[in-house]
Write an enzyme that holds these catalytic residues in place. Structure first.
Site, PDB file in Angstrom:
ATOM      1  N   GLU A  15      -5.503  -8.207  -1.230  1.00 30.99           N
ATOM      2  CA  GLU A  15      -6.190  -8.048   0.064  1.00 30.99           C
ATOM      3  C   GLU A  15      -7.641  -7.708  -0.214  1.00 30.99           C
ATOM      4  O   GLU A  15      -7.937  -6.834  -1.050  1.00 30.99           O
ATOM      5  CB  GLU A  15      -5.589  -6.896   0.881  1.00 30.99           C
ATOM      6  CG  GLU A  15      -4.299  -7.209   1.564  1.00 30.99           C
ATOM      7  CD  GLU A  15      -3.850  -6.096   2.503  1.00 30.99           C
ATOM      8  OE1 GLU A  15      -4.695  -5.466   3.158  1.00 30.99           O
ATOM      9  OE2 GLU A  15      -2.626  -5.868   2.561  1.00 30.99           O
ATOM     10  N   GLU A  49       0.833  -1.212   0.000  1.00 26.70           N
ATOM     11  CA  GLU A  49       0.000   0.000   0.000  1.00 26.70           C
ATOM     12  C   GLU A  49       0.866   1.261   0.000  1.00 26.70           C
ATOM     13  O   GLU A  49       0.770   2.099   0.911  1.00 26.70           O
ATOM     14  CB  GLU A  49      -0.942  -0.003   1.198  1.00 26.70           C
ATOM     15  CG  GLU A  49      -1.949  -1.140   1.151  1.00 26.70           C
ATOM     16  CD  GLU A  49      -2.997  -1.087   2.246  1.00 26.70           C
ATOM     17  OE1 GLU A  49      -2.762  -0.436   3.283  1.00 26.70           O
ATOM     18  OE2 GLU A  49      -4.058  -1.718   2.076  1.00 26.70           O
TER      19      GLU A  49
HETATM   20  C1  BG6 Z   1      -4.319  -2.976   4.919  1.00 27.25           C
HETATM   21  C2  BG6 Z   1      -3.012  -3.516   5.385  1.00 27.25           C
HETATM   22  O1  BG6 Z   1      -4.258  -1.617   5.138  1.00 27.25           O
HETATM   23  O2  BG6 Z   1      -5.493  -3.360   5.538  1.00 27.25           O
HETATM   24  C3  BG6 Z   1      -3.098  -4.632   6.386  1.00 27.25           C
HETATM   25  O3  BG6 Z   1      -2.183  -3.835   4.319  1.00 27.25           O
HETATM   26  C4  BG6 Z   1      -4.273  -4.406   7.299  1.00 27.25           C
HETATM   27  O4  BG6 Z   1      -1.872  -4.692   7.060  1.00 27.25           O
HETATM   28  C5  BG6 Z   1      -5.527  -4.453   6.440  1.00 27.25           C
HETATM   29  O5  BG6 Z   1      -4.351  -5.296   8.355  1.00 27.25           O
HETATM   30  C6  BG6 Z   1      -6.822  -4.370   7.204  1.00 27.25           C
HETATM   31  O6  BG6 Z   1      -6.795  -3.318   8.103  1.00 27.25           O
HETATM   32  P1  BG6 Z   1      -7.171  -3.549   9.626  1.00 27.25           P
HETATM   33  O7  BG6 Z   1      -6.905  -2.282  10.287  1.00 27.25           O
HETATM   34  O8  BG6 Z   1      -8.630  -3.899   9.633  1.00 27.25           O
HETATM   35  O9  BG6 Z   1      -6.315  -4.655  10.107  1.00 27.25           O
END
Ligand code: BG6
Length: 479
Positions: free
Chosen positions: A373, A182
């Site tokens: 993701e 990111e």
């Molecule tokens: C992304 C990251 O921003 O979102 C992860 O690459 C992160 O590291 C994921 O865990 C989800 O965000 P969160 O805050 O719900 O864990």
């Protein structure tokens, strides 16, 4: 139009036969063992729970962010569960301070390298392809405290060394690599790029100079990979968040375009090999003076093989004077979309946005895409079914099903997509809040926000659902 594959007698699927289904993790959110195996301190090891800025105040033992879920010792058990899910790919990141504890050493920490050898051995055992991020919001803390992180040009040299060591070591084992997780997130949370200067003192020039150094380091890593490991592929990784105009007023449409540009800039540089005109205009108008050398310009021409991204939500934008950001989100936050529902953490749920962003990126860059993701952070309740602990997480199944249906639509639109990895296939420590109770997994980890719990792993209902999706190559998804 891609040919529809037939699975079994009746089911059809738009997913290509070699589609990489799997899950995504990061070193600092799963490994734990922050002080073992010769590892140095990472910027993530000093974050407070619920806050991402530790500068003025170091955490105390009772508000320190939880360390990972002990993957460092339980990787074999966890990878066996991923194999049971039928994973074709697992996204992990390498902890930079496990390999270079301070960051500026000449030679690496062999114990750290050996740990990832063991992880790759285990993945190979099950035929799971690794997808490896070089830096997932992580770097040696020493580089932050000594160099102010990526504000310093020196970091490029240290990253070159780190990348060279891991490319050479794992050259026969890893085909897919990502540079910075990111990368556009650093504009919003500079500490994630190791920047120690307090926000109120940080100038826009320093911030974009740090971004420039990461972009150059990313391009140099791409060049290095291509030289050292022919056939291996490098991707960039950006936060995808489509921006919709709040109204059809052209002022709102223009405002949306500008907000979108602030994210697109990172993909544009990675794919096109130079800064886009709108970026140069922005720098000029904001008085941002970057130090860009001829060597930097040459480095940037080494462009990525594919574009990867995280997708959790979309956002709206308006030019109205009373603009208010009410929609929370993944690092980025935006103007609320009145047509969407949100998660318990306020992230607006928009499966169609995923189809839109896939088309937008494919149209713009014509590079294979990789969704690395996606998922739903939710509070899960552990129950017993036939004496076995589990979670009945139909909400997660619905969320993922609806997003994957839209991925199928994008494939029918002709988008070229390498794979899809859900975020946190096993519950991990939340990136933005440091909580354990914000869970994404198909596998429940017995651990609470206060750190108590056995760390035992249990299959949730979604475990069987995702295994079926993978086994049927998407044919069991419900439109
Ligand atoms: C992304 C990251 O921003 O979102 C992860 O690459 C992160 O590291 C994921 O865990 C989800 O965000 P969160 O805050 O719900 O864990």
């Amino acid at each position: 139009m891609p040919k529809l594959l037939t699975v079994g007698k009746t089911l059809q699927t738009p997913f290509p036969a070699d589609f990489l289904w799997g899950g995504a993790t990061s070193a600092n959110q799963i490994e734990g063992a922050w002080d073992q195996g010769g590892k140095g301190l990472s910027i993530q090891d000093v974050l407070r729970r619920g806050a991402l800025y530790p500068r003025t105040e170091r955490p105390t033992p009772d508000n320190l962010k939880l360390e990972g879920i002990d993957f460092y010792h339980r990787y074999a058990e966890d990878i066996a569960l991923f194999a049971e899910l039928g994973f074709k790919v697992l996204r992990i990141s390498i902890s930079w301070p496990r390999i270079f504890p301070r960051g500026d050493e000449e030679s690496p920490n062999e114990e750290g390298l050996a740990f990832y050898d063991r992880v790759f051995d285990e993945l190979e055992k099950y035929g799971i392809e690794p997808l490896v991020t070089l830096s997932h919001y992580e770097m040696p803390l020493y580089l932050t405290e000594t160099y102010d992180g990526w504000v310093s040009r020196e970091l490029i040299k240290f990253f070159d060394r780190f990348a060279t060591v891991v490319f050479e070591r794992y050259r026969d084992r890893v085909k897919y690599w990502l540079t910075f997780n990111e990368i556009n997130g650093m504009l919003h949370l500079p500490f994630l790029a190791g920047i120690n200067t307090p926000l109120e003192e940080l100038t826009a020039t320093q911030l974009y100079q740090a971004a420039h150094h990461q972009l150059v380091a990313s391009a140099r890593a791409t060049k290095l990979l291509h030289e050292l490991v022919p056939g291996a592929q490098m991707g960039c990784m950006i936060i995808a968040a489509p921006v919709y105009p709040l109204t059809p007023d052209p002022h709102d449409v223009l405002a949306s375009m500008k907000l979108d540009h602030s994210n697109m800039l990172f993909g544009d540089v990675h794919v096109r090999g130079h800064y886009p005109g709108y970026g140069l205009r922005y720098f000029d108008e904001q008085g941002i003076n970057l130090d860009i050398t001829d060597q930097d310009r040459e480095d940037l021409t080494h462009t990525v093989d594919f574009v990867s991204f995280s997708y959790y939500m979309s956002m709206c934008e308006t030019a109205a004077a009373d603009r208010q950001e009410h929609a929370a989100g993944n690092i980025l936050s935006g103007v609320e979309n009145p047509t969407l529902r949100a998660t318990e953490w306020g992230w607006q749920i928009d499966p169609i946005g995923l189809r839109i962003v896939l088309n937008q990126y494919w149209d713009r860059w014509q590079k294979p895409l990789f969704i690395v993701e996606n998922g739903l952070g939710a509070i899960d309740e552990l129950v017993e079914v036939d004496g076995v602990p589990t979670v009945i997480d139909d909400y997660r199944i619905t969320f993922l099903n609806d997003h994957l249906v839209q991925v199928g639509e994008a494939l029918r639109d002709g988008v070229q997509l390498i794979g899809y990895t859900t975020w946190g296939p096993i519950d991990v420590v939340s990136g933005t809040t440091g909580q354990m109770s914000k869970r994404y997994g198909f596998i429940y980890v017995d651990r609470n926000d206060d750190g108590s719990g056995t760390l035992a792993r249990y299959r949730k209902k979604s475990f069987g659902w995702y295994a079926d999706v993978i086994r049927s190559n998407g044919a069991t998804l419900k439109p």
